[in-house]
Design a protein around this motif. Structure first.
Motif, PDB file in Angstrom:
ATOM      1  N   ASN A 186      -6.665  -4.214  -2.219  1.00 20.75           N
ATOM      2  CA  ASN A 186      -5.752  -3.690  -1.197  1.00 20.75           C
ATOM      3  C   ASN A 186      -6.523  -2.977  -0.080  1.00 20.75           C
ATOM      4  OD1 ASN A 186      -3.623  -4.641  -2.623  1.00 20.75           O
ATOM      5  ND2 ASN A 186      -2.690  -2.648  -3.073  1.00 20.75           N
ATOM      6  N   ASN A 187      -7.460  -2.141  -0.476  1.00 19.94           N
ATOM      7  CA  ASN A 187      -8.240  -1.397   0.518  1.00 19.94           C
ATOM      8  C   ASN A 187      -9.146  -2.313   1.338  1.00 19.94           C
ATOM      9  OD1 ASN A 187      -7.740   1.577   0.448  1.00 19.94           O
ATOM     10  ND2 ASN A 187      -8.041   1.215  -1.743  1.00 19.94           N
ATOM     11  N   ARG A 190      -6.872  -4.178   3.749  1.00 16.65           N
ATOM     12  CA  ARG A 190      -6.342  -3.221   4.720  1.00 16.65           C
ATOM     13  C   ARG A 190      -7.403  -2.830   5.748  1.00 16.65           C
ATOM     14  NH1 ARG A 190      -4.648   2.217   5.314  1.00 16.65           N
ATOM     15  NH2 ARG A 190      -2.485   2.319   6.025  1.00 16.65           N
ATOM     16  N   SER A 191      -8.619  -2.576   5.295  1.00 11.81           N
ATOM     17  CA  SER A 191      -9.686  -2.213   6.240  1.00 11.81           C
ATOM     18  C   SER A 191     -10.059  -3.397   7.127  1.00 11.81           C
ATOM     19  CB  SER A 191     -10.910  -1.674   5.492  1.00 11.81           C
ATOM     20  OG  SER A 191     -11.318  -2.546   4.480  1.00 11.81           O
ATOM     21  N   HIS A 246     -10.310   4.980   6.446  1.00 12.77           N
ATOM     22  CA  HIS A 246      -9.774   5.505   5.183  1.00 12.77           C
ATOM     23  C   HIS A 246      -9.937   4.475   4.056  1.00 12.77           C
ATOM     24  CE1 HIS A 246      -7.098   7.574   2.384  1.00 12.77           C
ATOM     25  NE2 HIS A 246      -6.467   6.408   2.209  1.00 12.77           N
ATOM     26  N   SER A 247      -9.521   3.248   4.329  1.00 13.68           N
ATOM     27  CA  SER A 247      -9.631   2.206   3.308  1.00 13.68           C
ATOM     28  C   SER A 247     -11.084   1.793   3.078  1.00 13.68           C
ATOM     29  CB  SER A 247      -8.799   0.983   3.715  1.00 13.68           C
ATOM     30  OG  SER A 247      -7.424   1.280   3.610  1.00 13.68           O
ATOM     31  N   TYR A 271       0.849  -1.207   0.000  1.00 14.63           N
ATOM     32  CA  TYR A 271       0.000   0.000   0.000  1.00 14.63           C
ATOM     33  C   TYR A 271       0.878   1.248   0.000  1.00 14.63           C
ATOM     34  CZ  TYR A 271      -4.490   2.315   1.050  1.00 14.63           C
ATOM     35  OH  TYR A 271      -5.653   3.056   0.989  1.00 14.63           O
ATOM     36  N   SER A 282      -2.929   2.353  -3.387  1.00 19.25           N
ATOM     37  CA  SER A 282      -3.926   2.876  -2.455  1.00 19.25           C
ATOM     38  C   SER A 282      -5.312   3.024  -3.070  1.00 19.25           C
ATOM     39  CB  SER A 282      -3.458   4.209  -1.875  1.00 19.25           C
ATOM     40  OG  SER A 282      -3.338   5.161  -2.910  1.00 19.25           O
ATOM     41  N   THR A 283      -5.407   2.836  -4.391  1.00 27.15           N
ATOM     42  CA  THR A 283      -6.730   2.890  -5.020  1.00 27.15           C
ATOM     43  C   THR A 283      -7.250   1.504  -5.378  1.00 27.15           C
ATOM     44  OG1 THR A 283      -5.714   3.224  -7.197  1.00 27.15           O
ATOM     45  CG2 THR A 283      -6.381   5.206  -5.968  1.00 27.15           C
ATOM     46  N   ARG A 311     -12.938   3.916   0.589  1.00 28.75           N
ATOM     47  CA  ARG A 311     -12.611   3.604  -0.806  1.00 28.75           C
ATOM     48  C   ARG A 311     -13.301   2.323  -1.256  1.00 28.75           C
ATOM     49  NH1 ARG A 311      -6.575   5.781  -2.232  1.00 28.75           N
ATOM     50  NH2 ARG A 311      -6.989   7.913  -1.511  1.00 28.75           N
ATOM     51  N   GLU A 336      -7.115   4.366   9.993  1.00 29.03           N
ATOM     52  CA  GLU A 336      -6.617   3.584   8.858  1.00 29.03           C
ATOM     53  C   GLU A 336      -7.745   2.740   8.257  1.00 29.03           C
ATOM     54  OE1 GLU A 336      -3.780   4.175   7.709  1.00 29.03           O
ATOM     55  OE2 GLU A 336      -2.161   4.170   9.182  1.00 29.03           O
TER      56      GLU A 336
END
Length: 368
Positions: free
Chosen positions: A67-68, A71-72, A99-100, A56, A62-63, A103, A96
């Motif tokens: 991954n998001n 990560r979340s 944020h994810s 990330y 990050s988009t 998205r 954190e």
């Protein structure tokens, strides 16, 4: 030309290699998270965090939806299981995760991850609740309020959350907000204590009318709750609202039958609204509890005196008045009001000797 082609090929190869590496990291992170889900060993969760953080780093990383999502999942779980924040973080794991998650939720693929999104939100809710309760116990009311306010938006119409928000706003002096939450609690699931606290809040804000209405509603809903009924009686007494006092003192006496002050107040309020029979009943109840109570004897004597003065053919009222007023005077010979009432009685009965004696005593006390 040949050199330029070779350079472009090298760049593409580096990009593909990087992409493959990122894909491997993402996959490994997911595997580590799956392993944690089975083992509940936080070391596996830490490994998942390190891997997804590695995956990330660039703007394209990050988009990426996957991954998001991973990560979340990882950070929302860390926020809950490491609720005392023993591990080191660059940012709060809640931040954190949110944020994810934003998205993920805004992605076209969000519908493919409904189960995961529900899991993430559940972890976050538990974390908000933990932090809210923790800060409340530590009397860090501003911070506790922050988390319970978030919970209120996520879990609407929840009595437990409203209860905490009512208490927190009250502690912080936000009385209007606190009153709003107590009103919601009363509308949804009323309890006697909610009515009492809400009435106190209105009193604090100088809104006696709403305090009175709250106590009246509470006393109607919970007639067996002594604190509600007696607080209402105190306010009604201060307002000289004798019609309502007569009603609620009767109710109060069902909860405390041998309360002298309450029996006296019931008698007085009934006398003020013209119900002499009930007034007599309650004044006599005072004397049944304590025959030597000055106020009870005086009130009964004065009641009979007023009844006699309205109709002087009722000689029995005259004798009763004389008896109770004299008894009151015996209990407290220096109290002017019983002496003054006896003076009025003797003046109307034309008892000159007694009138002279009483008036001499009154003058003596006034000189002293």
């Amino acid at each position: 030309m040949k050199g330029k082609t070779l350079f472009l090929f090298s760049i593409m190869l580096l990009f593909i290699t990087s992409l493959q590496a990122q894909t491997v990291l993402t996959k490994d992170a997911m595997n580590s998270f799956a392993k944690y889900s089975a083992s509940k060993d936080i070391k596996d969760l830490e490994t998942a965090r390190k891997l997804i953080d590695e995956a990330y780093k660039t703007a394209s990383d990050s988009t990426a939806f996957k991954n998001n999502l991973i990560r979340s999942l990882v950070y929302a779980t860390l926020a809950r299981v490491d609720s005392n924040v023993k591990l080191k973080y660059a940012k709060d794991p809640i931040e954190e995760a949110l944020h994810s998650l934003s998205r993920v939720s805004n992605s076209k693929s969000a519908s493919d991850a409904e189960v995961e999104i529900a899991y993430i939100n559940s972890q976050l809710k538990h974390t908000y609740l933990f932090r809210g309760n923790k800060y409340f116990k530590e009397r860090r009311f501003d911070e506790a309020l922050k988390y319970f306010t978030i919970l209120d938006t996520l879990v609407p119409n929840n009595n437990s959350i409203w209860h905490n928000l009512a208490l927190l706003n009250q502690e912080l002096g936000h009385y209007e907000l606190s009153a709003n939450f107590y009103e919601k609690l009363i509308n949804q699931k009323p309890k006697p204590e909610y009515f009492l606290v809400l009435a106190n809040l209105y009193e604090t804000r100088g809104d006696e009318e709403r305090a009175l209405k709250t106590l009246t509603d509470g006393s109607e809903a919970f007639p067996q709750t002594r604190d509600l009924v007696f607080k209402l009686i105190n306010i009604l007494g201060n307002r000289n609202d004798f019609d309502e006092l007569a009603k609620f003192t009767e109710r109060g006496l069902k909860l405390d039958e041998f309360n002298i002050n309450l029996n006296y107040l019931a008698g007085f309020s009934n006398e003020m609204i013209g119900d002499n029979l009930k007034a007599e009943e309650y004044y006599k109840a005072v004397l049944n509890i304590n025959p030597n109570n000055y106020e009870g004897n005086f009130a009964l004597g004065l009641l009979y005196l007023n009844m006699y003065l309205k109709d002087q053919t009722k000689s029995s009222m005259m004798y009763l008045s004389k008896y109770y007023l004299s008894k009151a005077n015996e209990i407290d010979p220096n109290e002017l009001k019983s002496l003054t009432s006896l003076s009025i009685l003797y003046k109307h009965t034309d008892d000159k000797e007694e009138l002279k004696r009483i008036n001499n005593r009154i003058n003596q006390l006034k000189l002293n």
